[in-house]
Every structure is written in C-alpha cells, then in structure tokens.
Design a protein around this motif. Structure first.
Motif, PDB file in Angstrom:
ATOM      1  N   MET A   1      23.081 -35.710 160.383  1.00  0.00           N
ATOM      2  CA  MET A   1      22.456 -37.029 160.474  1.00  0.00           C
ATOM      3  C   MET A   1      21.159 -37.023 159.677  1.00  0.00           C
ATOM      4  O   MET A   1      20.339 -36.124 159.785  1.00  0.00           O
ATOM      5  N   SER A   2      20.982 -38.051 158.830  1.00  0.00           N
ATOM      6  CA  SER A   2      19.753 -38.114 158.044  1.00  0.00           C
ATOM      7  C   SER A   2      18.587 -38.489 158.934  1.00  0.00           C
ATOM      8  O   SER A   2      18.757 -39.054 160.004  1.00  0.00           O
ATOM      9  N   GLU A   3      17.372 -38.185 158.446  1.00  0.00           N
ATOM     10  CA  GLU A   3      16.196 -38.465 159.260  1.00  0.00           C
ATOM     11  C   GLU A   3      16.037 -39.951 159.515  1.00  0.00           C
ATOM     12  O   GLU A   3      15.628 -40.371 160.592  1.00  0.00           O
ATOM     13  N   SER A   4      16.409 -40.782 158.522  1.00  0.00           N
ATOM     14  CA  SER A   4      16.261 -42.219 158.702  1.00  0.00           C
ATOM     15  C   SER A   4      17.172 -42.741 159.797  1.00  0.00           C
ATOM     16  O   SER A   4      16.904 -43.764 160.412  1.00  0.00           O
ATOM     17  N   MET A   5      18.274 -42.012 160.089  1.00  0.00           N
ATOM     18  CA  MET A   5      19.202 -42.440 161.125  1.00  0.00           C
ATOM     19  C   MET A   5      18.894 -41.808 162.464  1.00  0.00           C
ATOM     20  O   MET A   5      19.419 -42.220 163.488  1.00  0.00           O
ATOM     21  N   ARG A   6      18.042 -40.776 162.480  1.00  0.00           N
ATOM     22  CA  ARG A   6      17.788 -40.061 163.723  1.00  0.00           C
ATOM     23  C   ARG A   6      16.785 -40.841 164.561  1.00  0.00           C
ATOM     24  O   ARG A   6      15.656 -41.071 164.153  1.00  0.00           O
ATOM     25  N   PRO A   7      17.139 -41.277 165.756  1.00  0.00           N
ATOM     26  CA  PRO A   7      16.200 -42.027 166.584  1.00  0.00           C
ATOM     27  C   PRO A   7      15.059 -41.154 167.051  1.00  0.00           C
ATOM     28  O   PRO A   7      15.224 -39.956 167.282  1.00  0.00           O
ATOM     29  N   ARG A   8      13.879 -41.753 167.186  1.00  0.00           N
ATOM     30  CA  ARG A   8      12.731 -41.003 167.673  1.00  0.00           C
ATOM     31  C   ARG A   8      12.999 -40.419 169.060  1.00  0.00           C
ATOM     32  O   ARG A   8      12.473 -39.363 169.415  1.00  0.00           O
ATOM     33  N   ALA A 206       5.981 -33.479 171.136  1.00  0.00           N
ATOM     34  CA  ALA A 206       6.495 -34.810 170.814  1.00  0.00           C
ATOM     35  C   ALA A 206       5.729 -35.934 171.490  1.00  0.00           C
ATOM     36  O   ALA A 206       5.569 -37.016 170.918  1.00  0.00           O
ATOM     37  N   ASP A 207       5.230 -35.697 172.717  1.00  0.00           N
ATOM     38  CA  ASP A 207       4.503 -36.749 173.426  1.00  0.00           C
ATOM     39  C   ASP A 207       3.039 -36.830 173.025  1.00  0.00           C
ATOM     40  O   ASP A 207       2.334 -37.754 173.432  1.00  0.00           O
ATOM     41  N   LEU A 208       2.581 -35.863 172.229  1.00  0.00           N
ATOM     42  CA  LEU A 208       1.167 -35.814 171.852  1.00  0.00           C
ATOM     43  C   LEU A 208       0.924 -36.317 170.436  1.00  0.00           C
ATOM     44  O   LEU A 208      -0.179 -36.766 170.120  1.00  0.00           O
ATOM     45  N   VAL A 209       1.951 -36.232 169.596  1.00  0.00           N
ATOM     46  CA  VAL A 209       1.805 -36.639 168.198  1.00  0.00           C
ATOM     47  C   VAL A 209       1.888 -38.157 168.097  1.00  0.00           C
ATOM     48  O   VAL A 209       2.792 -38.777 168.666  1.00  0.00           O
ATOM     49  N   PRO A 210       0.957 -38.798 167.376  1.00  0.00           N
ATOM     50  CA  PRO A 210       1.007 -40.258 167.225  1.00  0.00           C
ATOM     51  C   PRO A 210       2.330 -40.710 166.614  1.00  0.00           C
ATOM     52  O   PRO A 210       2.806 -40.132 165.624  1.00  0.00           O
ATOM     53  N   GLY A 211       2.929 -41.729 167.222  1.00  0.00           N
ATOM     54  CA  GLY A 211       4.209 -42.215 166.744  1.00  0.00           C
ATOM     55  C   GLY A 211       4.183 -42.664 165.302  1.00  0.00           C
ATOM     56  O   GLY A 211       5.153 -42.472 164.570  1.00  0.00           O
ATOM     57  N   VAL A 212       3.083 -43.257 164.876  1.00  0.00           N
ATOM     58  CA  VAL A 212       3.001 -43.758 163.507  1.00  0.00           C
ATOM     59  C   VAL A 212       3.113 -42.620 162.507  1.00  0.00           C
ATOM     60  O   VAL A 212       3.670 -42.778 161.410  1.00  0.00           O
ATOM     61  N   LEU A 213       2.620 -41.449 162.862  1.00  0.00           N
ATOM     62  CA  LEU A 213       2.710 -40.299 161.972  1.00  0.00           C
ATOM     63  C   LEU A 213       4.159 -39.867 161.802  1.00  0.00           C
ATOM     64  O   LEU A 213       4.630 -39.624 160.684  1.00  0.00           O
ATOM     65  N   VAL A 214       4.872 -39.785 162.915  1.00  0.00           N
ATOM     66  CA  VAL A 214       6.266 -39.356 162.859  1.00  0.00           C
ATOM     67  C   VAL A 214       7.122 -40.375 162.129  1.00  0.00           C
ATOM     68  O   VAL A 214       8.032 -40.022 161.368  1.00  0.00           O
ATOM     69  N   ASP A 215       6.847 -41.655 162.340  1.00  0.00           N
ATOM     70  CA  ASP A 215       7.685 -42.706 161.780  1.00  0.00           C
ATOM     71  C   ASP A 215       7.439 -42.952 160.302  1.00  0.00           C
ATOM     72  O   ASP A 215       8.327 -43.451 159.596  1.00  0.00           O
ATOM     73  N   THR A 221       9.757 -36.131 161.144  1.00  0.00           N
ATOM     74  CA  THR A 221      10.636 -36.022 162.309  1.00  0.00           C
ATOM     75  C   THR A 221      11.383 -34.697 162.311  1.00  0.00           C
ATOM     76  O   THR A 221      11.433 -33.989 163.327  1.00  0.00           O
ATOM     77  N   GLU A 222      11.959 -34.346 161.171  1.00  0.00           N
ATOM     78  CA  GLU A 222      12.703 -33.100 161.075  1.00  0.00           C
ATOM     79  C   GLU A 222      11.793 -31.899 161.299  1.00  0.00           C
ATOM     80  O   GLU A 222      12.159 -30.936 161.994  1.00  0.00           O
ATOM     81  N   ALA A 223      10.596 -31.956 160.742  1.00  0.00           N
ATOM     82  CA  ALA A 223       9.652 -30.845 160.912  1.00  0.00           C
ATOM     83  C   ALA A 223       9.219 -30.702 162.366  1.00  0.00           C
ATOM     84  O   ALA A 223       9.081 -29.582 162.883  1.00  0.00           O
ATOM     85  N   LEU A 224       9.018 -31.847 163.035  1.00  0.00           N
ATOM     86  CA  LEU A 224       8.611 -31.799 164.439  1.00  0.00           C
ATOM     87  C   LEU A 224       9.745 -31.271 165.317  1.00  0.00           C
ATOM     88  O   LEU A 224       9.504 -30.507 166.256  1.00  0.00           O
TER      89      LEU A 224
END
Length: 256
Positions: A1-8, A206-215, A221-224
């Motif tokens: 699954m590509s990162e763009s398809m992987r849900p947060r 995962a709960d500590l990293v700002p969502g905007v950074l991951v998105d 996302t893959e690195a996290l």
C-alpha cells in the motif's frame, strides 16, 4: 500500500496487527489447520476481527454494545467476510454465558481490562476460552503514556496525578478508568495462566507527533511506522507507550 493510501489510523494499529498476523500464521502451522477459531472479546465494530477474517479465519466477536455489533455486521458484509464473522452480545466477566471454554485457537483481549470491574477475572476468562497452547493477544492502556501526554500538554498537576495514582488516572475527568504498567500486565497474564512471549509498546510516538507533520512531510508516515516498529520491543519505551501489547500462549496445566 502506498503512503498516500495508508490511513493515519494505521499508525495506531500497525505494530499490533503485524505481531498478531505473524502469531496467527504460526498458530495455524502448529495446529496444521489453515482456518483458526478466533475470539475477539470487546471487539466492537471489528477493527481487528474483520482483517483477521480476511486472512481466512473464523471470528467470534463478543461486545456489550448492540450498536457496535450492528456496525460489525455491516462492516463484515462490506468486506465480503460475513460468513466468517459472528457477533454476540456479552462481556468479559460473563463470557461463558455466550461462548464455550477451551474453544478457540486465539483470543484477542483488546481495550477490555481498562473497563471491567475485575481485570484479573476478565483476563482469566479470556485465557480459559483458549484451547491448549492457544494464542493470547492482550492490549491495554499504558500508564506512562498518559503521564507524558498530560505533561506535554502543559497539564503538570494532572501528569503528577497520573504518575502517582494506582489506576494511572489523571483526574476525575479522565475517561479511562484504569491503566497499566508492563509489569502489571505481565503479572496479570502470569496469574491467568499465560506464558508471556513478548511485550510491545504501542503508539510510543504516534500520539505525540503533530498530525500536520505526518500528513504533509513526504515519507513521514512510513518513517514513523518503522520507528514505532523498532521501538515496540525495547523495554525503555514501554514506560512511555500509550498502549501496551502482551503476546503469549496458554500455559500447559501443571502436573498435580
């Protein structure tokens, strides 16, 4: 699954799912059967039950909420696994009112011990539902993760309360009745007749990293996900994980 398809949301379940999938594969090989009987106590709408059924296993979900079971039925139908997923209304403390003892190759006990009146009894019931050497997947809230989250949010008094409270609660407004340390879960599992194979820290970062950074950060996302997987089995990170996952097997009965 590509990162763009992987849900947060996968960041919250990826570690547990990979461990569980491997454990079910091993159990299937050990038993010589491709199709396992799996019990998901408190399985709700099927976050794990439906993917497990997609692997070809039969899953019974026990949950006290009729609404959750209705959503489970619809979700299983949409996934094309309605014939392999059965929902029954009940709870961990009355488990054998609705399912049989010694009837399952694997039992999932996820997000249950935090809410039952007697965690030890609830876990004993889950283990008694297992066949000999059956697999237990136990997931519960970690007390250290709550301390860290309240502190990073600037709620220092609540963080100190969570640190010192026997139930790991940060105050009257805390929606979680009880949290655990890795040691407490290991002790509960041992008392219920489980041989613990591994403990994993879940949602360490995962709960500590700002969502905007991951998105928005390419590859984040893959690195996290890889970071979460690398930290999961390290004892040093169990103390700050939002959740703790215990993987084990039903111990053989002791000789009289």
């Amino acid at each position: 699954m590509s990162e763009s398809m992987r849900p947060r949301a996968s960041l919250r379940t990826a570690v547990v799912w990979e461990v569980l999938k491997d454990a079910l594969d091993r159990r299937a090989k050990e038993s010589g059967r491709d199709t396992l009987d799996v019990l998901d106590t408190g399985g709700g709408t099927g976050n794990f039950a439906v993917p497990v059924a997609r692997l070809g296993h039969r899953v019974t979900v026990v949950d006290p909420s009729p609404n959750a079971l209705f959503a489970l039925e619809r979700r299983a139908a949409e996934a094309g696994v309605a014939d392999r997923v059965r929902g029954v209304q009940g709870d961990a403390l009355g488990l054998f009112d609705v399912v049989e003892r010694d009837g399952y190759d694997a039992v999932l006990c996820h997000g249950v011990l935090e809410y039952v009146d007697d965690p030890a009894e609830g876990l004993r019931n889950a283990v008694e539902a297992l066949r000999p050497s059956g697999t237990l997947s136990l997931l519960a809230a970690g007390s250290g993760g709550a301390v860290l989250a309240r502190a990073l949010a600037g709620h220092f008094n609540e963080a100190r309360q969570a640190l010192t409270d026997p139930a790991g609660r940060w105050g009257e407004g805390d929606p979680v009745p009880r949290r655990f340390t890795a040691g407490q879960l290991r002790e509960l599992a041992g008392g219920a007749g489980v041989e613990v194979a591994a403990i994993h820290g879940v949602r360490v970062f995962a709960d500590l990293v700002p969502g905007v950074l991951v998105d928005t950060e390419p590859g984040a996302t893959e690195a996290l996900l890889k970071l979460e997987a690398a930290a999961a089995e390290l004892d040093a990170f169990h103390a700050i994980a939002t959740q703790l996952h215990v993987l084990g097997a039903k111990a053989a009965p002791r000789d009289a």
